[in-house]
Design a protein around this motif. Structure first.
Motif, PDB file in Angstrom:
ATOM      1  N   HIS A   1       8.596  -6.168  -0.674  1.00 55.76           N
ATOM      2  CA  HIS A   1       8.255  -4.874  -1.303  1.00 55.76           C
ATOM      3  C   HIS A   1       8.063  -3.837  -0.206  1.00 55.76           C
ATOM      4  CE1 HIS A   1       5.695  -2.640  -4.552  1.00 55.76           C
ATOM      5  NE2 HIS A   1       5.978  -1.792  -3.582  1.00 55.76           N
TER       6      HIS A   1
ATOM      7  N   HIS B   1       9.132   0.499   0.947  1.00 54.96           N
ATOM      8  CA  HIS B   1       9.766   1.813   0.691  1.00 54.96           C
ATOM      9  C   HIS B   1      10.200   2.341   2.061  1.00 54.96           C
ATOM     10  CE1 HIS B   1       7.724   2.077  -3.380  1.00 54.96           C
ATOM     11  NE2 HIS B   1       6.929   1.230  -2.752  1.00 54.96           N
TER      12      HIS B   1
ATOM     13  N   HIS C   1       5.934  -1.853 -10.472  1.00 50.25           N
ATOM     14  CA  HIS C   1       4.661  -1.485  -9.836  1.00 50.25           C
ATOM     15  C   HIS C   1       3.635  -1.449 -10.972  1.00 50.25           C
ATOM     16  CE1 HIS C   1       7.109  -0.063  -6.477  1.00 50.25           C
ATOM     17  NE2 HIS C   1       6.017   0.269  -5.801  1.00 50.25           N
TER      18      HIS C   1
ATOM     19  N   HIS D   1       1.261  -5.272  -7.135  1.00 48.91           N
ATOM     20  CA  HIS D   1      -0.053  -4.590  -7.035  1.00 48.91           C
ATOM     21  C   HIS D   1      -1.116  -5.362  -7.838  1.00 48.91           C
ATOM     22  CE1 HIS D   1       0.896  -1.125  -4.610  1.00 48.91           C
ATOM     23  NE2 HIS D   1       1.914  -0.836  -5.375  1.00 48.91           N
TER      24      HIS D   1
ATOM     25  N   ASP E   1       4.432  -3.358   1.379  1.00 50.39           N
ATOM     26  CA  ASP E   1       4.525  -2.075   0.668  1.00 50.39           C
ATOM     27  C   ASP E   1       4.737  -0.940   1.662  1.00 50.39           C
ATOM     28  OD1 ASP E   1       4.692  -0.306  -1.422  1.00 50.39           O
ATOM     29  OD2 ASP E   1       2.559  -0.247  -1.870  1.00 50.39           O
TER      30      ASP E   1
HETATM   31 ZN   LIG Z   1       5.405   0.180  -3.678  1.00 52.31          ZN
END
Ligand SMILES: [Zn+2]
Length: 424
Positions: free
Chosen positions: A90, A92, A266, A289, A340
């Protein structure tokens, strides 16, 4: 007696401890992590063909060397710990700019929800990303991948979600595709990391759709999703009070599923949004999450076989309570950890730190945390048949640590214990 020849073009020898994480018991291996002391691995065309003791490897090599057709490269591990490469399921990773100012505002008491309401947060990064040339975005991403690899990561999921219009999202997916082939080590050997593309057009409603969010959801469903088939493996939605509602999430993911995408959500990060329950209902690969997931949500996830991905970097950055991994593990869930990695809520490429946080603040044992950053991460990407453990038939993607006993991991913290990765 004839020995069946084992196909090998590379052997990794003198492994002090081979932490295999094998799902089936292995000969000579011990404990829940299936550890082999003084081990060796043979590989052929990047796949593991043999695992055993180094003594056996010596005999095997002697046999193999008599066969003129076999030309085997020997890699000497020097007695260190070797594990599967780390899987960061996970991130970005593809963005421009930074949000250091925002980070320090939050440290002075402004909440993340308040920043989102002010149009900061994700939208700040969206503007920076849209305004940055492709070449620069690619360079930024490659540098981040190199950092990740230096900490032992060999597989990285990368989400879009800072483009938020058709052309920008498509450009991000094309850059992610390039990352899969372009990443080279400084000596230009092919040591490419595996990059898994996820479409996250539903990350935030872009400003041009303020007051008519339904139109943006329609564009995702009618234009982006059909056009991006084959460019992204997963479709993800940020299901949250400040992002997309449960109904919007369901509409987007239903269309994605029809088109053949695998699903991620998410879910329940900042409030009980219903995302966890929806992930179970729709058979998502992972729900990520889960800070506000209820016990019944978690039971539904377990029954549906959805991987629960916990992201301690967010709790560290937002200074919110860490989700209890213990609670999930005790309910029988498969728990993965990931960074993340993003400029707003978790600006760290380092999977070793995620393991350390999970062990110190989330109730994980070393064995559970190692599984969470390796085989469970692979499950969170539906790649458990290819990577995440060291077993015959799987890809040979390894982390070579600078330690001789795996118990140093999580104990000796805040330093990089990985010396290199090997992607055969
Ligand atoms: Zn995320």
């Amino acid at each position: 007696m004839t020995i069946a020849p084992i196909k090998a073009d590379t052997m990794i020898r003198h492994i002090g401890q081979l932490v295999t994480l094998a799902q089936q018991p292995l000969p000579h291996a011990n404990g829940p992590l299936q550890i082999i002391a003084n081990a060796a691995i043979a590989t052929h065309h990047g796949r593991i063909t043999w695992i055993g003791s180094d003594d056996e490897a010596a005999q095997l090599f002697q046999y193999a060397s008599t066969d003129a057709a076999q030309d085997i490269t020997i890699i000497d591990a020097g007695g260190v710990v070797v594990t599967p490469g780390l899987v960061d399921s996970h991130t970005h990773l593809l963005f421009a700019g930074d949000r250091a100012e925002e980070f320090h505002l939050r440290r002075s008491g402004v909440t993340y929800a308040e920043l989102l309401r002010q149009g900061r947060g994700i939208l700040t990064t969206m503007h920076a990303t849209r305004d940055t040339p492709t070449e620069t975005l690619l360079e930024l991403a490659l540098a981040r991948l190199a950092t990740m690899r230096s900490y032992g990561t060999t597989t990285v999921e990368v989400k879009t979600g800072y483009g938020l219009d058709f052309a920008s999202e498509e450009r991000c997916l094309q850059i992610i595709h390039t990352l899969n082939t372009a990443h080279e080590t400084p000596d230009h050997t092919s040591n490419a990391m595996r990059v898994v593309p996820t479409f996250l057009g539903a990350h935030s409603v872009p400003p041009e759709y303020k007051g008519r969010r339904g139109a943006y959801v329609d564009i995702i469903i009618e234009q982006m999703l059909p056009a991006f088939v084959g460019l992204a493996r997963f479709c993800d939605v940020y299901c949250e009070r400040e992002a997309f509602t449960m109904d919007e999430t369901r509409r987007i993911l239903t269309r994605a599923q029809e088109l053949g995408y695998q699903l991620k959500i998410h879910a329940d990060q900042l409030s009980p949004s219903g995302g966890t329950k929806l992930a179970a209902e729709m058979g998502a690969i992972s729900a990520d999450h889960l800070d506000y997931a209820s016990d019944s949500d978690l039971d539904a996830l377990r029954e549906a076989g959805v991987v629960a991905t916990l992201l301690p970097g967010c709790s560290y950055t937002l200074r919110t309570p860490y989700p209890s991994a213990r609670r999930l593990l005790d309910r029988g869930l498969a728990v993965a950890l990931a960074t993340d990695f993003n400029p707003g809520t978790s600006y760290s490429e380092n999977m070793q730190m995620m393991l350390e946080l999970a062990m110190s603040a989330m109730g994980m044992t070393l064995e559970e945390a190692l599984a969470a950053i390796m085989i469970q991460g692979a499950r969170a990407l539906a790649l458990q048949d290819e990577i995440g453990s060291i077993e015959v038939g799987k890809r040979c993607e390894l982390a070579l640590w600078s330690i001789h006993d795996y118990h140093e991991i999580g104990y000796h913290f805040g330093v990089n214990l990985v010396q290199s990765v090997l992607i055969a």
